[in-house]
Motif scaffolding. Structure first.
Motif: not given
Ligand code: ZN
Length: 211
Positions: A83-99
């Motif tokens: 809600a705070t970020a609003g619409p995101l402009m990119a081709d993809a989202l990636i979560a920082v992975p854990l080991h």
């Protein structure tokens, strides 16, 4: 329906203030959140944006999520982030992975749980393919320079095809940005053109002079 009945019988305790409010992160705790001001991107990132200051009940809630393993807290915090970020402009989202070891220990990746809540109409898709190949010391205990050395080369893109050109990397807490920068370096090495960081909260290391 079942969830509503269960919540009526056993109301959720707010992860921020621990009161039995029926909310995972209550209205009073939400009202106390302070936005994190815009800041120049840390080295290695094209842009960086953080929703809130890492303080007060948000610290308690993030600790409950990560160390108390209350996975559902990520739903409330992820919705707040979306809600705070609003619409995101990119081709993809990636979560920082854990080991993988840390993932086994915790049972879930809090960054991926937050990123899952950013899966909304209009936002880019959440993809995987980035892996954490080296176990690192817990960043929380390290100073700024040690953080960068600790995570350098910790990530690798594991798919045979390159990642999409414009990416947004999602993490729970950004401190110096060293972890996100190391992840961004791996994505660039695989062919990404721009990498933006998006985090729920930013903590401040007084000694390093980094805000
Ligand atoms: Zn609360």
């Amino acid at each position: 329906m079942l969830e509503r009945i269960l919540n009526w019988l056993f109301p959720d305790r707010c992860a921020g203030c621990r009161r039995l409010t029926g909310d995972l992160f209550c209205a009073a705790c939400r009202a106390r959140l302070r936005p994190f001001p815009p800041f120049p991107p840390p080295p290695g990132l094209d842009a960086a944006w953080v929703a809130f200051r890492y303080e007060g009940s948000l610290i308690t809630a993030i600790h409950q999520l990560k160390y108390g393993r209350r996975r559902r807290v990520a739903h409330a915090l992820g919705d707040l982030l979306a809600a705070t970020a609003g619409p995101l402009m990119a081709d993809a989202l990636i979560a920082v992975p854990l080991h993988p070891e840390r993932l086994r220990e915790r049972g879930f990746n809090q960054a991926a749980e937050l990123a899952a809540r950013l899966q909304r109409p209009g936002n880019p898709p959440l993809i995987d393919g980035l892996a954490r190949v080296r176990a690192t010391n817990r960043q929380a205990r390290l100073a700024a320079e040690a953080r960068a050395a600790n995570v350098a080369g910790a990530f690798v893109w594991v798919r045979p095809t390159p990642p999409p050109p414009r990416l947004i990397l999602i993490d729970d807490v950004l401190t110096t940005g060293a972890t996100l920068a190391a992840a961004a370096a791996a994505l660039r090495a695989a062919g990404a053109q721009s990498v933006t960081a998006l985090a729920l909260a930013r903590s401040v290391i007084a000694k390093s002079g980094v805000q």
